[in-house]
Design a protein around this motif. Structure first.
Motif, PDB file in Angstrom:
ATOM      1  N   VAL A  73       0.844  -1.198   0.000  1.00 39.87           N
ATOM      2  CA  VAL A  73       0.000   0.000   0.000  1.00 39.87           C
ATOM      3  C   VAL A  73       0.880   1.248   0.000  1.00 39.87           C
ATOM      4  O   VAL A  73       0.655   2.201  -0.745  1.00 39.87           O
ATOM      5  CB  VAL A  73      -0.942   0.004   1.230  1.00 39.87           C
ATOM      6  N   GLY A  76       2.268   1.845  -3.316  1.00 35.00           N
ATOM      7  CA  GLY A  76       1.238   2.431  -4.179  1.00 35.00           C
ATOM      8  C   GLY A  76       1.139   3.928  -3.969  1.00 35.00           C
ATOM      9  O   GLY A  76       1.092   4.708  -4.926  1.00 35.00           O
ATOM     10  N   VAL A  77       1.123   4.345  -2.716  1.00 32.36           N
ATOM     11  CA  VAL A  77       1.027   5.780  -2.410  1.00 32.36           C
ATOM     12  C   VAL A  77       2.249   6.525  -2.941  1.00 32.36           C
ATOM     13  O   VAL A  77       2.143   7.590  -3.544  1.00 32.36           O
ATOM     14  CB  VAL A  77       0.882   5.997  -0.889  1.00 32.36           C
ATOM     15  N   TRP A 193      -4.068   3.130  -6.726  1.00 33.20           N
ATOM     16  CA  TRP A 193      -2.730   2.531  -6.832  1.00 33.20           C
ATOM     17  C   TRP A 193      -2.419   1.652  -5.626  1.00 33.20           C
ATOM     18  O   TRP A 193      -1.789   0.596  -5.762  1.00 33.20           O
ATOM     19  CB  TRP A 193      -1.663   3.600  -7.019  1.00 33.20           C
ATOM     20  N   SER A 194      -2.855   2.088  -4.450  1.00 34.73           N
ATOM     21  CA  SER A 194      -2.594   1.266  -3.266  1.00 34.73           C
ATOM     22  C   SER A 194      -3.324  -0.061  -3.355  1.00 34.73           C
ATOM     23  O   SER A 194      -2.761  -1.117  -3.065  1.00 34.73           O
ATOM     24  CB  SER A 194      -3.063   1.974  -2.000  1.00 34.73           C
TER      25      SER A 194
END
Lengths: 290, 264
Positions: A73, A76-77, A193-194
């Protein structure tokens, strides 16, 4: 008969994993119209992270997998913040190209940290044999199907009913109009994205459990293209069905015709689909009012 | 309630679009902003709602105040939360979402989630036609229905100030009448202040309390609607009437050309 069941189950397992990876892909496409060419590398990262936490650090596996998800996650961020945010408002093609760069970068990072030698994945997923009628199937494969189905179901609900899910679809439709409702484009990109990175990590763990921890894991990212094109780039049911179809096709051609051909079949399907139904089985048609 | 003070907007660092625009919108009123194409009406609205940034526009001078707070440097999302909602030109509904999902998207910033059901019904009360088509994809609605949806979506955010950008664009005259009637009702029944940008000056002045006329990035004339309607220049250039008060014929155009007084 036995062979058929065997092939069906292994086809469905692969299909479920494809569907899961395709899901992350669809998610990003749905919210930002970007094709994420780095999806396979996110898988790779997930596999190596779990390997790192469980095999190298010796953590118990639930904790290891949890940490993997947290890191995924976080990645992703980071990707959203440093790679995509500067490109908001730029042509979509620039964003797509940047994901290609990102895939090389991620691959290089994995190589730099863990080296190119394949490793063995810590065997924490139960893999004893289960009898389905007369066919013998590994428990890990059945589990892969179940986990993928649960996650896919949850995401369908998320998109249909939740506030963030609707906001994501709104942004995919008309970014500026979404902005005018107070929907934060950045936040939605970061969330998508996360989630994509987290689902990819789960997919990576499942793939690594079957093929081992090596660069091969990212190959699945490539096989996901036929899946999403078949199912429709922006459809979750499409990702599930596309995954199942491609998985089964591979298994049957591999089992009945020849292993070599099974590698090619998905891409033949890809070409056919692009000729007949370019938006896939469930993809959005472009709505045109006349 | 909303005050623009000498606002200057520049696109791409060098195209000056608003050149010191000042105007005021009082609480509870319908204010019309009129002007020809390219006068800067839409830019004005976007400057207020914070939507300039994605288009490389920027408020470089002056100030915009809403309810006593400066908003010209704020993000669009924050401005929506403060109670300003822009209905963009050309409807811009989310085509692949259903009518109801569009409404839910409009309620994105609402903190009181449990009252949203109620508000959806409330929107259907203004636009019964939307209720009939609640499960239809917005892309398949007619132009009029889409405009209704765009306004309904704005209502979902319960704004204090609604910015409407050419709600009559591309709609049949009868439908335009209907939509303007509803805008007036929203203003009266909800107490929503409305800033209305229109090409159709006659129509806009018929429901507005106060009006501004814009040209070349500036306000050139303002007044309550009665005064504006009586102004000879407005009659000539915006309402299409000659000084005698009858509709102008194209035959006369060649012989007579009035100079805009506000230019001298």
């Amino acid at each position: 008969m036995e062979k058929l069941v065997q092939l069906t189950v292994s086809g469905l397992t692969n299909g479920a994993i494809y569907a899961l990876v395709a899901l992350g892909f669809v998610l990003i496409y749905k919210s930002s119209d970007v094709l994420n060419f780095a999806q396979g590398e996110l898988l790779l990262f997930g596999a190596y992270l779990t390997f790192f936490f469980v095999a190298q650090q010796g953590l118990i596996w639930p904790l290891g997998v949890l940490l993997t998800l947290v890191v995924a996650v976080f990645i992703g961020v980071l990707i959203e913040r440093f790679v995509l945010r500067p490109l908001i408002g730029e042509p979509i093609i620039s964003m797509i190209m940047v994901t290609i760069g990102l895939s090389s970068l991620l691959k290089a990072i994995v190589n730099a940290i863990w080296g190119p030698v394949p490793r063995e994945f810590p065997p924490f997923i139960p893999s004893h044999e289960v009898y389905l009628g007369t066919a013998v199937v590994g428990m890990d494969r059945l589990l892969a199907i179940v986990i993928a189905l649960i996650l896919l179901g949850l995401f369908s609900l998320f998109f249909r009913y939740s506030r963030e899910g609707i906001a994501m679809r709104a942004i995919a439709d008309d970014q500026q109009a979404a902005l005018s409702m107070g929907i934060s484009v950045r936040r939605v990109f970061a969330v998508s994205w996360s989630i994509a990175a987290a689902t990819a990590a789960v997919g990576g763990v499942m793939v690594a459990n079957i093929v081992g921890v090596s660069g091969d894991v990212s190959g699945v990212g490539l096989r996901v293209f036929p899946v999403v094109i078949l199912g429709g780039l922006d459809s979750i049911p499409g990702a599930i069905l596309g995954g199942a179809i491609i998985g089964l096709l591979e298994a049957y051609t591999g089992g009945y015709i020849g292993q070599g051909l099974s590698q090619v079949i998905p891409f033949i399907v890809l070409v056919l689909i692009l000729m007949v139904r370019p938006y896939g089985l469930f993809g959005q048609e472009i709505i045109e009012r006349v | 309630m909303l005050t623009l003070n000498n606002v200057e907007v520049i696109y791409n660092d060098f195209i000056l679009v608003l050149k010191g625009l000042s105007m005021e919108v009082r609480e509870g009123q319908i204010v019309a902003l009129l002007g020809a194409n390219g006068a800067g009406k839409t830019t004005t609205l976007k400057a207020i709602s914070g939507l300039l940034k994605p288009e490389n526009g920027e408020v470089t001078d002056g100030s915009i105040e809403f309810a006593g707070e400066r908003i010209d440097k704020k993000e669009a999302a924050e401005i929506v939360r403060m109670g300003i909602f822009q209905v963009m030109e050309g409807r811009r509904v989310f085509e692949h979402l259903t009518v109801e999902e569009n409404l839910l998207a409009g309620a994105y910033t609402r903190p009181d989630r449990q009252r949203i059901r109620e508000d959806i019904e409330h929107v259907y009360h203004y636009f019964p036609r939307l209720k009939e088509r609640r499960r239809a994809k917005a892309g398949y609605l007619s132009g009029g229905e889409q405009q209704m949806l765009a306004i309904g979506r704005a209502l979902m955010a319960r704004p204090r100030l609604m910015l409407l950008d050419e709600p009559s664009l591309g709609l049949a005259p009868l439908l335009v009448q209907e939509i303007f009637g509803i805008i007036q009702r929203i203003n009266r029944e909800e107490g929503t202040t409305i800033l209305l940008v229109e090409q159709n000056a006659n129509l806009a002045l018929s429901i507005a309390d106060y009006g501004y006329i814009m040209e070349n990035g500036r306000i050139v004339l303002e007044g309550d609607t009665a005064t504006l309607r009586d102004n000879e220049d407005v009659k000539e250039f915006y309402l299409g009437l000659t000084e005698v008060g009858k509709r102008k014929s194209y035959r006369d155009v060649k012989h007579y050309k009035r100079r805009k007084r506000w230019l001298s």
